[in-house]
Design a protein around this motif. Structure first.
Motif, PDB file in Angstrom:
ATOM      1  N   LEU A  68       0.851  -1.160  -0.025  1.00 35.77           N
ATOM      2  CA  LEU A  68      -0.098  -0.115   0.101  1.00 35.77           C
ATOM      3  C   LEU A  68       0.909   1.373   0.200  1.00 35.77           C
ATOM      4  O   LEU A  68       1.824   1.148   0.559  1.00 35.77           O
ATOM      5  CB  LEU A  68      -0.944   0.143   1.314  1.00 35.77           C
ATOM      6  N   PRO A  69       0.226   2.309  -0.729  1.00 37.23           N
ATOM      7  CA  PRO A  69       1.306   3.665  -0.368  1.00 37.23           C
ATOM      8  C   PRO A  69       1.163   4.049   0.886  1.00 37.23           C
ATOM      9  O   PRO A  69       0.571   3.522   1.907  1.00 37.23           O
ATOM     10  CB  PRO A  69       0.359   4.704  -1.213  1.00 37.23           C
ATOM     11  N   VAL A  70       2.183   4.596   1.498  1.00 37.59           N
ATOM     12  CA  VAL A  70       2.383   5.325   2.987  1.00 37.59           C
ATOM     13  C   VAL A  70       1.195   5.913   3.303  1.00 37.59           C
ATOM     14  O   VAL A  70       0.873   5.384   4.734  1.00 37.59           O
ATOM     15  CB  VAL A  70       3.555   6.065   2.784  1.00 37.59           C
ATOM     16  N   PRO A  71       0.583   6.875   2.902  1.00 41.76           N
ATOM     17  CA  PRO A  71      -0.851   7.441   3.406  1.00 41.76           C
ATOM     18  C   PRO A  71      -1.777   6.225   3.644  1.00 41.76           C
ATOM     19  O   PRO A  71      -2.449   6.213   4.677  1.00 41.76           O
ATOM     20  CB  PRO A  71      -1.265   8.193   2.339  1.00 41.76           C
ATOM     21  N   ASP A  72      -1.836   5.245   2.893  1.00 42.32           N
ATOM     22  CA  ASP A  72      -2.992   4.373   2.958  1.00 42.32           C
ATOM     23  C   ASP A  72      -2.348   3.430   4.298  1.00 42.32           C
ATOM     24  O   ASP A  72      -3.251   2.809   4.999  1.00 42.32           O
ATOM     25  CB  ASP A  72      -3.005   3.401   1.962  1.00 42.32           C
ATOM     26  N   GLN A  73      -0.977   3.124   4.369  1.00 46.91           N
ATOM     27  CA  GLN A  73      -0.528   2.483   5.479  1.00 46.91           C
ATOM     28  C   GLN A  73      -0.664   2.943   6.889  1.00 46.91           C
ATOM     29  O   GLN A  73      -1.131   2.576   7.854  1.00 46.91           O
ATOM     30  CB  GLN A  73       1.155   2.209   5.126  1.00 46.91           C
ATOM     31  N   LEU A  74      -0.647   4.372   6.861  1.00 49.36           N
ATOM     32  CA  LEU A  74      -0.771   5.187   8.107  1.00 49.36           C
ATOM     33  C   LEU A  74      -2.226   5.162   8.296  1.00 49.36           C
ATOM     34  O   LEU A  74      -2.459   5.088   9.563  1.00 49.36           O
ATOM     35  CB  LEU A  74      -0.263   6.655   7.855  1.00 49.36           C
TER      36      LEU A  74
ATOM     37  N   GLN B 121      -7.722   9.700   9.902  1.00 49.66           N
ATOM     38  CA  GLN B 121      -7.967   8.598   9.033  1.00 49.66           C
ATOM     39  C   GLN B 121      -8.318   9.102   7.695  1.00 49.66           C
ATOM     40  O   GLN B 121      -7.954   8.724   6.724  1.00 49.66           O
ATOM     41  CB  GLN B 121      -8.686   7.600   9.654  1.00 49.66           C
ATOM     42  N   ALA B 122      -9.465  10.040   7.898  1.00 45.77           N
ATOM     43  CA  ALA B 122      -9.982  10.746   6.680  1.00 45.77           C
ATOM     44  C   ALA B 122      -9.169  11.416   5.873  1.00 45.77           C
ATOM     45  O   ALA B 122      -8.926  11.481   4.636  1.00 45.77           O
ATOM     46  CB  ALA B 122     -11.340  11.512   7.023  1.00 45.77           C
ATOM     47  N   ASP B 123      -8.237  12.225   6.564  1.00 44.05           N
ATOM     48  CA  ASP B 123      -7.176  13.205   5.938  1.00 44.05           C
ATOM     49  C   ASP B 123      -6.182  12.199   5.160  1.00 44.05           C
ATOM     50  O   ASP B 123      -5.855  12.352   4.102  1.00 44.05           O
ATOM     51  CB  ASP B 123      -6.366  13.881   7.037  1.00 44.05           C
ATOM     52  N   LEU B 124      -5.776  11.149   5.783  1.00 49.98           N
ATOM     53  CA  LEU B 124      -4.964  10.155   5.173  1.00 49.98           C
ATOM     54  C   LEU B 124      -5.267   9.640   4.081  1.00 49.98           C
ATOM     55  O   LEU B 124      -4.762   9.273   2.936  1.00 49.98           O
ATOM     56  CB  LEU B 124      -4.266   9.208   6.192  1.00 49.98           C
ATOM     57  N   GLU B 125      -6.750   9.231   3.837  1.00 44.85           N
ATOM     58  CA  GLU B 125      -7.548   8.576   3.047  1.00 44.85           C
ATOM     59  C   GLU B 125      -7.698   9.283   1.731  1.00 44.85           C
ATOM     60  O   GLU B 125      -8.485   9.058   0.918  1.00 44.85           O
ATOM     61  CB  GLU B 125      -8.685   7.829   3.344  1.00 44.85           C
ATOM     62  N   GLY B 126      -7.425  10.602   1.787  1.00 45.55           N
ATOM     63  CA  GLY B 126      -7.739  11.661   0.824  1.00 45.55           C
ATOM     64  C   GLY B 126      -8.939  12.773   1.055  1.00 45.55           C
ATOM     65  O   GLY B 126      -9.123  13.409   0.196  1.00 45.55           O
ATOM     66  N   GLY B 127      -8.968  12.901   2.351  1.00 45.13           N
ATOM     67  CA  GLY B 127      -9.635  14.000   2.781  1.00 45.13           C
ATOM     68  C   GLY B 127     -10.985  14.167   2.827  1.00 45.13           C
ATOM     69  O   GLY B 127     -11.692  15.368   2.600  1.00 45.13           O
TER      70      GLY B 127
END
Length: 87
Positions: free
Chosen positions: A3-9, A74-80
């Motif tokens: 997974l990309p880093v933001p998705d992992q976070l 989590q919402a911010d990391l998943e694309g806002g």
């Protein structure tokens, strides 16, 4: 496929959120049951204060009409996407 880093976070934040929920629910069951059954570990002061503090944060967020800060992260990391409170 990694997974990309933001998705992992985001997955880590989700795991932390689930751990907090499990801790709160477990404490709600274990503390009264343990008091009734005479379990000494449910009377550990720091554990009870940690549980009370965790429940207090959840309650304050609900009263304020805000989504949990973990949900917002989590919402911010998943694309806002906009996170709305459940209650």
């Amino acid at each position: 496929m990694a997974l990309p880093v933001p998705d992992q976070l985001a997955a880590l934040v989700l795991a932390a959120h689930l751990a907090v929920i499990a801790f709160n629910v477990f404490g709600l069951v274990a503390i009264p049951l343990g008091a009734w059954r005479g379990w000494d570990w449910v009377r550990v002061r720091w554990w009870r204060w940690l549980h009370l503090g965790s429940l207090g944060v959840v309650a304050l967020q609900a009263v304020a009409g805000r989504a949990c800060f973990l949900t917002l992260w989590q919402a911010d990391l998943e694309g806002g996407r906009e996170a709305t409170p459940i209650i």
